[in-house]
Design a protein around this motif. Sequence first.
Motif, PDB file in Angstrom:
ATOM      1  N   UNK A 169      25.288  -2.611 -22.924  1.00 57.54           N
ATOM      2  CA  UNK A 169      25.058  -4.058 -22.802  1.00 57.54           C
ATOM      3  C   UNK A 169      26.242  -4.667 -22.056  1.00 57.54           C
ATOM      4  N   UNK A 170      25.995  -5.322 -20.904  1.00 58.19           N
ATOM      5  CA  UNK A 170      27.129  -5.914 -20.180  1.00 58.19           C
ATOM      6  C   UNK A 170      27.703  -7.101 -20.959  1.00 58.19           C
ATOM      7  N   UNK A 171      28.933  -7.511 -20.616  1.00 55.76           N
ATOM      8  CA  UNK A 171      29.531  -8.675 -21.274  1.00 55.76           C
ATOM      9  C   UNK A 171      28.732  -9.914 -20.876  1.00 55.76           C
ATOM     10  N   UNK A 172      28.760 -10.958 -21.718  1.00 51.96           N
ATOM     11  CA  UNK A 172      27.972 -12.161 -21.410  1.00 51.96           C
ATOM     12  C   UNK A 172      28.302 -12.729 -20.031  1.00 51.96           C
ATOM     13  N   UNK A 173      27.246 -13.105 -19.310  1.00 51.45           N
ATOM     14  CA  UNK A 173      27.388 -13.666 -17.963  1.00 51.45           C
ATOM     15  C   UNK A 173      26.768 -15.058 -17.969  1.00 51.45           C
ATOM     16  N   UNK A 216      19.576 -25.681 -14.796  1.00 50.30           N
ATOM     17  CA  UNK A 216      19.347 -25.096 -16.119  1.00 50.30           C
ATOM     18  C   UNK A 216      20.398 -24.015 -16.320  1.00 50.30           C
ATOM     19  N   UNK A 217      21.029 -24.029 -17.477  1.00 57.74           N
ATOM     20  CA  UNK A 217      22.122 -23.094 -17.730  1.00 57.74           C
ATOM     21  C   UNK A 217      21.780 -22.142 -18.862  1.00 57.74           C
ATOM     22  N   UNK A 218      22.246 -20.913 -18.714  1.00 51.86           N
ATOM     23  CA  UNK A 218      22.032 -19.929 -19.770  1.00 51.86           C
ATOM     24  C   UNK A 218      23.115 -18.876 -19.720  1.00 51.86           C
ATOM     25  N   UNK A 219      23.077 -17.983 -20.688  1.00 54.19           N
ATOM     26  CA  UNK A 219      24.053 -16.905 -20.728  1.00 54.19           C
ATOM     27  C   UNK A 219      23.347 -15.635 -21.190  1.00 54.19           C
ATOM     28  N   UNK A 220      23.689 -14.510 -20.567  1.00 54.48           N
ATOM     29  CA  UNK A 220      23.126 -13.233 -21.013  1.00 54.48           C
ATOM     30  C   UNK A 220      23.794 -12.884 -22.345  1.00 54.48           C
ATOM     31  N   UNK A 221      23.142 -12.042 -23.116  1.00 55.11           N
ATOM     32  CA  UNK A 221      23.679 -11.767 -24.448  1.00 55.11           C
ATOM     33  C   UNK A 221      23.295 -10.373 -24.900  1.00 55.11           C
ATOM     34  N   UNK A 222      23.727 -10.020 -26.089  1.00 51.27           N
ATOM     35  CA  UNK A 222      23.266  -8.786 -26.724  1.00 51.27           C
ATOM     36  C   UNK A 222      21.798  -8.941 -27.103  1.00 51.27           C
ATOM     37  N   UNK A 223      21.108  -7.803 -27.245  1.00 45.32           N
ATOM     38  CA  UNK A 223      19.698  -7.901 -27.621  1.00 45.32           C
ATOM     39  C   UNK A 223      19.593  -8.162 -29.128  1.00 45.32           C
ATOM     40  N   UNK A 224      18.523  -8.845 -29.490  1.00 45.30           N
ATOM     41  CA  UNK A 224      18.313  -9.247 -30.884  1.00 45.30           C
ATOM     42  C   UNK A 224      17.233  -8.422 -31.568  1.00 45.30           C
ATOM     43  N   UNK A 281       9.136   0.010 -13.588  1.00 47.62           N
ATOM     44  CA  UNK A 281      10.190  -0.791 -12.979  1.00 47.62           C
ATOM     45  C   UNK A 281       9.705  -1.801 -11.935  1.00 47.62           C
ATOM     46  N   UNK A 282       8.379  -2.016 -11.802  1.00 47.05           N
ATOM     47  CA  UNK A 282       7.897  -2.929 -10.743  1.00 47.05           C
ATOM     48  C   UNK A 282       8.525  -4.302 -10.895  1.00 47.05           C
ATOM     49  N   UNK A 283       8.624  -4.753 -12.160  1.00 46.10           N
ATOM     50  CA  UNK A 283       9.204  -6.065 -12.437  1.00 46.10           C
ATOM     51  C   UNK A 283      10.630  -5.852 -12.965  1.00 46.10           C
ATOM     52  N   UNK A 284      11.594  -6.485 -12.309  1.00 48.63           N
ATOM     53  CA  UNK A 284      12.980  -6.489 -12.817  1.00 48.63           C
ATOM     54  C   UNK A 284      13.183  -7.784 -13.586  1.00 48.63           C
ATOM     55  N   UNK A 285      13.993  -7.736 -14.652  1.00 48.21           N
ATOM     56  CA  UNK A 285      14.097  -8.923 -15.510  1.00 48.21           C
ATOM     57  C   UNK A 285      15.518  -9.165 -15.983  1.00 48.21           C
ATOM     58  N   UNK A 286      15.785 -10.438 -16.304  1.00 45.47           N
ATOM     59  CA  UNK A 286      17.031 -10.771 -17.014  1.00 45.47           C
ATOM     60  C   UNK A 286      16.757 -11.964 -17.913  1.00 45.47           C
ATOM     61  N   UNK A 287      17.153 -11.820 -19.174  1.00 48.29           N
ATOM     62  CA  UNK A 287      16.948 -12.861 -20.185  1.00 48.29           C
ATOM     63  C   UNK A 287      18.255 -13.636 -20.377  1.00 48.29           C
ATOM     64  N   UNK A 288      18.140 -14.966 -20.360  1.00 41.37           N
ATOM     65  CA  UNK A 288      19.308 -15.829 -20.588  1.00 41.37           C
ATOM     66  C   UNK A 288      19.036 -16.700 -21.795  1.00 41.37           C
ATOM     67  N   UNK A 289      20.045 -16.848 -22.652  1.00 39.02           N
ATOM     68  CA  UNK A 289      19.935 -17.699 -23.835  1.00 39.02           C
ATOM     69  C   UNK A 289      20.515 -19.073 -23.524  1.00 39.02           C
TER      70      UNK A 289
END
Length: 184
Positions: free
Chosen positions: A2-6, A55-63, A126-134
Amino acid sequence: MMPVPLHVAFAASPSGLWRIDRITAVSGEGLPAAERLAVLEGPEAQTARVGVWVLRGVTSNSRYTNRQEADALARHQAMLLRPQATCAALIPIRKTAAWWDMAQDERRAIFEEQSRHISIGLEYLPAVARRLHHSRELGEPFDFLTWFEYAPEHAAAFEELVRRLRDTPEWRYVDREVDIRLRR
Ligand code: HEM
């Protein structure tokens, strides 16, 4: 790993890399029309000047993921900004008070055992790449900023994915959702 929060800012801005094709209010209030979107990361995101909207968000650890799911995601996921993935979707989502009032195990049961969010999602990797931001913790109008990139030949598959997820019990707890489609 898990990368550090971005920190990430999605800013409607004339200088953005992405051209906005359409903005659709799926549930609740939409967002104002804009021409282009910039995705700003790290220190750039934190100092982003407000354009039409940001709109602002931050990546995080998975829940929610268990070991097996985390390994499957890691094995199949693709990177952002692949040259062929010229289509993107930014889907900001807010969930209801009822969702946030539940305990973690109750949310997990709805998210995966009832809705199969991860197992459905895995079919499109892998067709869809994704990133979740909190965003909830930042006092933002949405709880999550979900970001997806795919090639034009996978656009129909992406529509199918979104349709399947919106049809699940998890989505009964979504009270605001805006679907923003982009190209570069
Ligand atoms: C591309 C396939 C997809 C995969 C593999 C996938 C996978 C996941 C995973 C593993 C999580 C949980 C992260 C955690 O453990 O905290 C998650 C969360 C989430 N996903 Fe997806 N997803 C996909 C597509 C989508 C789409 C298309 C949407 C929106 C229409 C979406 C909306 C969300 C939201 C809002 C959350 C946060 C849920 C919460 O924490 O309450 N996902 N996704």
